[in-house]
Design a protein around this motif. Structure first.
Motif, PDB file in Angstrom:
ATOM      1  N   GLU A  55       0.821  -1.218   0.000  1.00 19.92           N
ATOM      2  CA  GLU A  55       0.000   0.000   0.000  1.00 19.92           C
ATOM      3  C   GLU A  55       0.850   1.260   0.000  1.00 19.92           C
ATOM      4  N   TYR A  56       2.085   1.164   0.462  1.00 22.75           N
ATOM      5  CA  TYR A  56       2.977   2.312   0.495  1.00 22.75           C
ATOM      6  C   TYR A  56       3.970   2.329  -0.666  1.00 22.75           C
ATOM      7  N   ASN A  57       3.940   1.337  -1.522  1.00 23.63           N
ATOM      8  CA  ASN A  57       4.960   1.208  -2.560  1.00 23.63           C
ATOM      9  C   ASN A  57       4.446   1.417  -3.976  1.00 23.63           C
ATOM     10  N   VAL A  58       3.164   1.699  -4.099  1.00 22.48           N
ATOM     11  CA  VAL A  58       2.583   1.968  -5.417  1.00 22.48           C
ATOM     12  C   VAL A  58       2.160   3.427  -5.472  1.00 22.48           C
ATOM     13  N   ASP A  59       2.722   4.171  -6.399  1.00 19.42           N
ATOM     14  CA  ASP A  59       2.356   5.572  -6.567  1.00 19.42           C
ATOM     15  C   ASP A  59       0.967   5.692  -7.186  1.00 19.42           C
ATOM     16  N   LYS A  60       0.202   6.678  -6.766  1.00 18.67           N
ATOM     17  CA  LYS A  60      -1.181   6.809  -7.225  1.00 18.67           C
ATOM     18  C   LYS A  60      -1.286   7.147  -8.708  1.00 18.67           C
ATOM     19  N   ALA A  61      -0.442   8.055  -9.187  1.00 14.56           N
ATOM     20  CA  ALA A  61      -0.481   8.389 -10.612  1.00 14.56           C
ATOM     21  C   ALA A  61      -0.058   7.194 -11.453  1.00 14.56           C
ATOM     22  N   ALA A  62       0.927   6.444 -10.955  1.00 13.55           N
ATOM     23  CA  ALA A  62       1.369   5.245 -11.668  1.00 13.55           C
ATOM     24  C   ALA A  62       0.250   4.208 -11.719  1.00 13.55           C
ATOM     25  N   ALA A  63      -0.473   4.052 -10.609  1.00  9.17           N
ATOM     26  CA  ALA A  63      -1.591   3.108 -10.578  1.00  9.17           C
ATOM     27  C   ALA A  63      -2.674   3.517 -11.571  1.00  9.17           C
ATOM     28  N   ARG A  64      -2.934   4.807 -11.675  1.00  9.40           N
ATOM     29  CA  ARG A  64      -3.934   5.276 -12.647  1.00  9.40           C
ATOM     30  C   ARG A  64      -3.471   5.020 -14.082  1.00  9.40           C
ATOM     31  N   LEU A  65      -2.198   5.115 -14.314  1.00 13.83           N
ATOM     32  CA  LEU A  65      -1.663   4.842 -15.637  1.00 13.83           C
ATOM     33  C   LEU A  65      -1.735   3.351 -15.967  1.00 13.83           C
ATOM     34  N   PRO A  80       6.481  -6.872  -0.337  1.00 13.25           N
ATOM     35  CA  PRO A  80       7.195  -7.392  -1.505  1.00 13.25           C
ATOM     36  C   PRO A  80       8.702  -7.443  -1.288  1.00 13.25           C
ATOM     37  N   THR A  81       9.346  -8.339  -2.017  1.00  9.37           N
ATOM     38  CA  THR A  81      10.793  -8.277  -2.159  1.00  9.37           C
ATOM     39  C   THR A  81      11.110  -7.319  -3.302  1.00  9.37           C
ATOM     40  N   GLY A  82      12.368  -6.993  -3.475  1.00  8.78           N
ATOM     41  CA  GLY A  82      12.740  -6.162  -4.606  1.00  8.78           C
ATOM     42  C   GLY A  82      12.359  -6.801  -5.923  1.00  8.78           C
ATOM     43  N   SER A  83      12.519  -8.115  -6.013  1.00  7.89           N
ATOM     44  CA  SER A  83      12.163  -8.840  -7.227  1.00  7.89           C
ATOM     45  C   SER A  83      10.673  -8.733  -7.516  1.00  7.89           C
ATOM     46  N   GLU A  84       9.849  -8.879  -6.484  1.00  6.18           N
ATOM     47  CA  GLU A  84       8.402  -8.777  -6.667  1.00  6.18           C
ATOM     48  C   GLU A  84       7.993  -7.345  -7.017  1.00  6.18           C
ATOM     49  N   LEU A  85       8.691  -6.371  -6.455  1.00  5.17           N
ATOM     50  CA  LEU A  85       8.410  -4.982  -6.787  1.00  5.17           C
ATOM     51  C   LEU A  85       8.605  -4.747  -8.284  1.00  5.17           C
ATOM     52  N   ILE A  86       9.645  -5.343  -8.829  1.00  8.70           N
ATOM     53  CA  ILE A  86       9.906  -5.219 -10.268  1.00  8.70           C
ATOM     54  C   ILE A  86       8.850  -5.961 -11.082  1.00  8.70           C
ATOM     55  N   GLU A  87       8.661  -7.246 -10.770  1.00  7.62           N
ATOM     56  CA  GLU A  87       7.804  -8.103 -11.586  1.00  7.62           C
ATOM     57  C   GLU A  87       6.342  -7.671 -11.562  1.00  7.62           C
ATOM     58  N   ARG A  88       5.853  -7.237 -10.413  1.00 12.85           N
ATOM     59  CA  ARG A  88       4.425  -6.994 -10.266  1.00 12.85           C
ATOM     60  C   ARG A  88       4.030  -5.524 -10.395  1.00 12.85           C
ATOM     61  N   TYR A  89       5.023  -4.645 -10.463  1.00 12.24           N
ATOM     62  CA  TYR A  89       4.692  -3.229 -10.517  1.00 12.24           C
ATOM     63  C   TYR A  89       5.575  -2.440 -11.490  1.00 12.24           C
ATOM     64  N   LEU A  90       6.887  -2.435 -11.266  1.00 12.46           N
ATOM     65  CA  LEU A  90       7.766  -1.571 -12.055  1.00 12.46           C
ATOM     66  C   LEU A  90       7.885  -2.008 -13.508  1.00 12.46           C
ATOM     67  N   ALA A  91       8.017  -3.314 -13.749  1.00 17.05           N
ATOM     68  CA  ALA A  91       8.125  -3.785 -15.140  1.00 17.05           C
ATOM     69  C   ALA A  91       6.840  -3.521 -15.923  1.00 17.05           C
ATOM     70  N   PRO A  92       5.662  -3.847 -15.385  1.00 16.94           N
ATOM     71  CA  PRO A  92       4.426  -3.500 -16.112  1.00 16.94           C
ATOM     72  C   PRO A  92       4.282  -1.999 -16.352  1.00 16.94           C
ATOM     73  N   LEU A  93       4.711  -1.198 -15.381  1.00 15.90           N
ATOM     74  CA  LEU A  93       4.608   0.250 -15.526  1.00 15.90           C
ATOM     75  C   LEU A  93       5.532   0.750 -16.633  1.00 15.90           C
ATOM     76  N   ALA A  94       6.751   0.213 -16.682  1.00 16.67           N
ATOM     77  CA  ALA A  94       7.745   0.689 -17.645  1.00 16.67           C
ATOM     78  C   ALA A  94       7.524   0.159 -19.052  1.00 16.67           C
ATOM     79  N   THR A  95       6.922  -1.020 -19.164  1.00 13.36           N
ATOM     80  CA  THR A  95       6.808  -1.647 -20.488  1.00 13.36           C
ATOM     81  C   THR A  95       5.388  -1.747 -21.009  1.00 13.36           C
ATOM     82  N   GLY A  96       4.381  -1.627 -20.145  1.00 20.15           N
ATOM     83  CA  GLY A  96       3.002  -1.834 -20.577  1.00 20.15           C
ATOM     84  C   GLY A  96       2.151  -0.597 -20.626  1.00 20.15           C
ATOM     85  N   THR A  97       2.743   0.570 -20.411  1.00 19.85           N
ATOM     86  CA  THR A  97       2.007   1.828 -20.434  1.00 19.85           C
ATOM     87  C   THR A  97       2.702   2.812 -21.382  1.00 19.85           C
TER      88      THR A  97
END
Length: 454
Positions: A55-65, A80-97
């Motif tokens: 709940e503290y690791n997902v930015d609101k604007a990023a979630a809307r995107l 999350p671990t760092g790996s999960e942070l990448i796989e479940r949030y940062l990678a989709p944000l960087a590559t799927g939006t």
């Protein structure tokens, strides 16, 4: 405002959040990432579990995107671990939006200035665009932007082992046996550390987590010996506040570490200011004071977990306003100065506190904290929300606070220092930070005065 270009240095969690906020404001972000993939720094510590839940690791604007892509938000209460942070949030944000079209990887920034202006020239300076020079596989490139947010972090600028802020004498020559930060001692680095005597220098969470992992490795591989090198003289300061810490995972880490120290699983050398690192028949001699002097530790490997510092080298032509000691923006530095604040929560802050004399330039994220170690990811998200609003001209939104941080509730620390050093009763206190151990905590709850275990 749609014509305004904002250069963002760094494609980590806060850098990607900044790009999302800039997009929402109708401006054009360009993200320059020095590594081959987004979140390159996070990939170096992907084995580590975060102290804060999703709940503290997902930015609101990023979630809307992310929402129109069908992205499912992780369980807000899980960690999350760092790996999960990448796989479940940062990678989709960087590559799927839309961000996939504005991120330039393997693009290391080498310098920033104002087009046509050196640092000394003033008249007309604010109207000149920024000129960002960076290096990629094709060679040197130049980007011009109306504003710049430096969110390049500090992970690749670790502090050295030397207690005077300089590399210890002999440290660089023995780099093959020295690691920095928080290496994966039970995973990728297992072969390197298993069965060895490993000295860990530092008193922060990276040092604590590494020492805990080394104790677990010792249970799996006999002969593994963790040694804690501590510059200070009070080991208990590293134990934290236990259950008083509102970031529960952080409190649990300190409590677990305290118990291991009390059980004698970790050898301690306190008051150990490293000055020299030399050879000792194929091993390392780590010395405090004169080379090979009265205080030395012999180890096979040294892990330096003494924090990080900002790389300011490519900002030399900009007019920065930084605290001379902490190297954070002058308005922010008093709030985070580790000489004054051993713990506690820093109030949310944004563009006003992060501004410099160079109009349109901001340092955000971990780098904005300079040499202070207390940064939280959610603090960075609030920073870039405010900065994006400021660049867009929405001063009211820039000044508004939209984040409530969890209070740690811990500003003095007790723990098992006495228990570890002198056998003071029964292991660590679990809740009362003024108690020296569990027996003292029980006695204090019953109304006893003085040390309840004496």
């Amino acid at each position: 405002m749609s014509e305004k270009t904002v250069a963002i240095i760094g494609a980590g969690p806060v850098g990607l959040a900044a790009a999302a906020h800039v997009l929402e404001r109708g401006m054009s972000p360009i993200v320059l990432e020095g590594g081959p993939e987004p979140a390159h720094a996070v990939r170096q510590w992907q084995h580590v579990q975060l102290f804060s839940p999703w709940e503290y690791n997902v930015d609101k604007a990023a979630a809307r995107l992310l929402a129109p892509t069908g992205w499912n938000s992780p369980d807000p209460g899980s960690y999350p671990t760092g790996s999960e942070l990448i796989e479940r949030y940062l990678a989709p944000l960087a590559t799927g939006t839309k961000l996939r079209d504005v991120i330039r990887t393997s693009s290391r920034v080498t310098s920033i200035s104002r087009a046509g202006f050196d640092k000394a020239k003033t008249k007309g300076r604010e109207q000149a665009p920024f000129e960002i020079r960076y290096q990629n596989g094709k060679g040197p490139e130049v980007l011009r932007a109306d504003a710049v947010i430096d969110i390049s972090g500090t992970w690749f600028s670790p502090n050295p082992a030397g207690s005077n802020g300089l590399p210890a004498i002999g440290e660089r020559e023995r780099a093959d046996r020295i690691a920095y930060g928080m290496p994966d001692v039970r995973g990728a680095g297992r072969a390197r550390y298993a069965g060895k005597t490993v000295a860990v220098l530092g008193a922060g969470h990276s040092a604590i987590g590494t020492l805990i992992d080394l104790v677990q490795l010792a249970e799996e591989v006999p002969g593994t010996k963790p040694v804690w090198l501590l510059r200070g003289t009070e080991p208990a300061k590293a134990f934290g506040g236990g259950r008083n810490d509102k970031l529960a995972a952080r409190g649990e880490l300190g409590s677990a570490f305290a118990a291991l120290v009390a059980a004698g699983k970790i050898a301690i050398e306190s008051g150990f200011g490293v000055t020299h690192v030399s050879d000792a028949e194929g091993r390392l001699r780590i010395s405090a004071g004169a080379c090979c002097g009265a205080r030395s530790v012999i180890a096979d490997e040294l892990i330096v977990a003494t924090g990080f510092r900002p790389d300011l080298s490519f900002l030399s032509e900009l007019r920065l306003r930084l605290d001379p000691a902490i190297e954070a923006p002058v308005a922010l530095a008093p709030l985070i100065d580790p000489n004054e604040h051993s713990c506690g929560t820093v109030r949310p802050h944004g563009a006003r506190e992060l501004a410099h004399d160079e109009t349109g330039f901001y340092i955000a994220g971990m780098k904005s904290y300079g040499r202070a170690p207390t940064f939280l990811m959610m603090t960075g998200y609030e920073q870039v929300r405010s900065i994006a609003a400021d660049i867009a001209g929405d001063k009211a939104a820039a000044a508004r606070v939209e984040l409530v941080l969890p209070e740690t509730g811990v500003c003095t620390r007790g723990g098992v220092e006495s228990a570890a050093a002198s056998g003071c009763c029964s292991g660590p206190a679990t809740e009362d930070v003024s108690a020296c151990c569990a027996a003292d905590e029980t006695a204090k709850k019953a109304g006893a005065s003085g040390c309840g275990c004496s």
